[in-house]
Design an enzyme around this catalytic site. Structure first.
Site, PDB file in Angstrom:
ATOM      1  N   GLU A  89      -1.217  -3.671  19.091  1.00 20.30           N
ATOM      2  CA  GLU A  89      -2.414  -3.809  18.251  1.00 20.30           C
ATOM      3  C   GLU A  89      -2.944  -2.474  17.717  1.00 20.30           C
ATOM      4  O   GLU A  89      -4.129  -2.160  17.851  1.00 20.30           O
ATOM      5  CB  GLU A  89      -3.506  -4.575  18.997  1.00 20.30           C
ATOM      6  N   GLU A 103       1.055 -12.493  22.204  1.00 21.83           N
ATOM      7  CA  GLU A 103      -0.226 -12.926  22.777  1.00 21.83           C
ATOM      8  C   GLU A 103      -0.746 -14.121  22.005  1.00 21.83           C
ATOM      9  O   GLU A 103      -0.575 -14.203  20.787  1.00 21.83           O
ATOM     10  CB  GLU A 103      -1.300 -11.820  22.730  1.00 21.83           C
TER      11      GLU A 103
HETATM   12  C1  BG6 Z   1      -5.746  -8.426  22.477  1.00 19.49           C
HETATM   13  C2  BG6 Z   1      -5.277  -7.345  23.402  1.00 19.49           C
HETATM   14  O1  BG6 Z   1      -6.584  -7.840  21.544  1.00 19.49           O
HETATM   15  O2  BG6 Z   1      -6.479  -9.474  22.970  1.00 19.49           O
HETATM   16  C3  BG6 Z   1      -5.421  -7.643  24.867  1.00 19.49           C
HETATM   17  O3  BG6 Z   1      -3.983  -6.924  23.106  1.00 19.49           O
HETATM   18  C4  BG6 Z   1      -6.693  -8.409  25.096  1.00 19.49           C
HETATM   19  O4  BG6 Z   1      -5.372  -6.440  25.564  1.00 19.49           O
HETATM   20  C5  BG6 Z   1      -6.590  -9.725  24.354  1.00 19.49           C
HETATM   21  O5  BG6 Z   1      -7.035  -8.591  26.426  1.00 19.49           O
HETATM   22  C6  BG6 Z   1      -7.782 -10.617  24.543  1.00 19.49           C
HETATM   23  O6  BG6 Z   1      -8.931  -9.911  24.176  1.00 19.49           O
HETATM   24  P1  BG6 Z   1     -10.156  -9.724  25.133  1.00 19.49           P
HETATM   25  O7  BG6 Z   1     -11.064  -8.803  24.401  1.00 19.49           O
HETATM   26  O8  BG6 Z   1     -10.715 -11.080  25.326  1.00 19.49           O
HETATM   27  O9  BG6 Z   1      -9.632  -9.129  26.393  1.00 19.49           O
END
Ligand code: BG6
Length: 467
Positions: free
Chosen positions: A166, A368
């Site tokens: 990201e 993700e």
């Molecule tokens: C992504 C990241 O932005 O989203 C992760 O790569 C992150 O590291 C995931 O944990 C979920 O976002 P958040 O802010 O809910 O942890």
């Protein structure tokens, strides 16, 4: 388009799950590890914990990998903490840190789980940050050195590599994530971005040189941007935001050139980076083997408001706040929200797949996707039907994308196990495995299989036939 019969998921589909080092490992200063920017933050949003212990995966990885095997994972996407390998970012290699990832990777391989390694997931060494971080061009060579070390150490066992997690979110929302100090001028952010592009290109070349059969790709957060209405100016604003948020990163990673709309925006806003001699040639000389991307939901934006009130507060990876005179953040009335205000758009997942495939024609790996929620542990059980619904709806859209002809390599939802979120603490949980700890009370850190664990095990066992 609807299909009478859907195509099956490919036989070698990488059914996986994800994590990142600083969010899951803990042991932030053990065995010679140096501090990262996240360890050095010194402030956390009110009510949220730090990352010193996280899910204690550093000490419990064997138990965790055994659970991943029971889940039936074909792949596990994790990140390597640069500060375990080279504590100050560009000096001596730390053998104890190197040994940890050998132990983790060996355990995965022994369990029949394909390791997918992210080289850098938000946790820049603090020592490099003190020298200007990515704004300092020296960081590019430090990353290349780190790349050489990890490709040399793990390249015979790890064939799937992701460069930078990201990068686009670090540029756009780095303050929320904690990777960027508040108040940085935009020109500094895009200079840092240019250096990360160079670092990524060097890593790409090194991977192809040092890792036999190695495959490498970028891992941005890609979310298609919708116009709020069909007013041509809203469509234009969405096109602009797609260029600024998405295509700037992938046009460079894949085609080695600055996206023209994004470049015009950088020039117009005084944020165009300095480009040194040879940079553009280096960037144009690489091509990744696949595109990894993180998807949570689409964005909706509108033309700049006539009252100049384009910018709301509180933006993060999934909440576009707008930029004065460029676009305004909007919400999509057709989409529900998570408990944390993120929109949920499974069909947008398919739309995003199609856009990526049409643009780049490279295999796509989802690194993700998932639902953050306040899970409750009761009698050793977590009934997270809401997460199952979310994941089911998204996997169904992958199958539709596959049926559309998109080449999808695999799906690694966030997250394999509960971990600490980027800025909303431990209570925002994503895992298939519950970790018993509270925000500030570590309790016993015991592991429990959630309902989504059993459901996903069945999905994997049937290769997506039984959702
Ligand atoms: C992504 C990241 O932005 O989203 C992760 O790569 C992150 O590291 C995931 O944990 C979920 O976002 P958040 O802010 O809910 O942890």
């Amino acid at each position: 388009m609807q299909y009478r019969e859907l195509k099956a998921f490919p036989a070698d589909f990488l059914w996986g799950a994800s994590s990142s080092a600083y969010q899951v490992e803990g042991a932030w200063n053990e065995d010679g590890k140096g501090p990262s920017v996240i360890d050095a933050l010194g402030y956390y949003p009110p009510g949220t914990s730090d990352y010193t212990v996280a899910s204690d995966h550093y000490h419990r990885f064997a138990e965790d990998v055994a659970l991943f095997a029971e889940l039936g994972l074909k792949a596990y996407r994790f990140s390597i903490a640069w500060t375990r390998i080279i504590p100050d970012g560009d000096g001596e290699v730390n053998p104890a840190g190197v040994a940890f990832y050998h132990r983790l990777i060996d355990a995965l391989v022994a369990a029949g789980i394909t390791p997918i390694a992210t080289m850098y997931h938000f946790d820049l060494p603090a020592a490099l940050d003190a020298k200007g971080g990515w704004q300092n061009r020296e960081c590019v060579d430090a990353f290349a050195k780190f790349a050489e070390v990890i490709f040399g150490e793990y390249g015979d066992k790890v064939k799937h590599w992701l460069t930078i997690n990201e990068q686009n979110m670090m540029v756009l929302y780095g303050e929320a994530i904690g990777t960027v100090k508040p108040g940085q001028p935009k020109s500094a952010l895009y200079q840092a971005n240019h250096h990360m592009m160079l670092a990524q290109a060097k890593a790409n070349l090194l991977c192809h040189e040092l890792v036999p059969d190695g495959l490498i790709g970028p891992a941005p957060n890609i979310a298609l941007c919708y116009p709020e209405t069909c007013h041509p100016l809203d469509v234009l604003a969405a096109d602009d935001f797609n260029a600024i948020r998405n295509w700037l990163y992938l046009d460079m990673a894949v085609e080695g050139r600055y996206n023209s709309v994004a470049w015009a925006y950088l020039e117009e806003t005084g944020a165009a980076p300095q480009i040194a001699q040879g940079d553009l040639e280096l960037l144009a000389s690489v091509r990744p083997d696949f595109i990894a991307f993180n998807y949570y939901a689409t964005h909706t934006v509108a033309r700049p408001r006539s009252d100049g009130q384009d910018v709301a507060t509180g933006g993060d990876q999934q909440i576009a706040v707008g930029e004065k005179g460029i676009y305004a953040g909007a919400s999509n009335p057709f989409l529900p929200h998570t408990e944390f205000g993120w929109e949920i758009d499974p069909i947008g997942f398919r739309n995003t797949f199609r856009a990526l495939w049409d643009r780049y024609h490279l295999p796509l790996l989802v690194t993700e996707n998932g639902l953050g929620a306040f899970d409750k542990l009761e009698d050793g059980q977590v009934h997270d039907s809401y997460r199952i619904d979310y994941l089911r709806d998204h996997i169904a859209q992958i199958q539709l994308a596959v049926s559309d002809g998109v080449d999808v390599m695999g799906y690694c939802p966030w997250s394999a196990i509960d971990l600490v979120s980027t800025h909303q603490g431990v209570s925002k949980r994503y895992g298939f495995i519950y970790v018993r700890r509270d925000e500030f009370d570590l309790l016993d850190l015991a592991r429990f299989k959630k309902d989504s664990f059993h459901w996903y095990a069945k999905v994997i066992a049937t290769s997506g036939a039984d959702l």
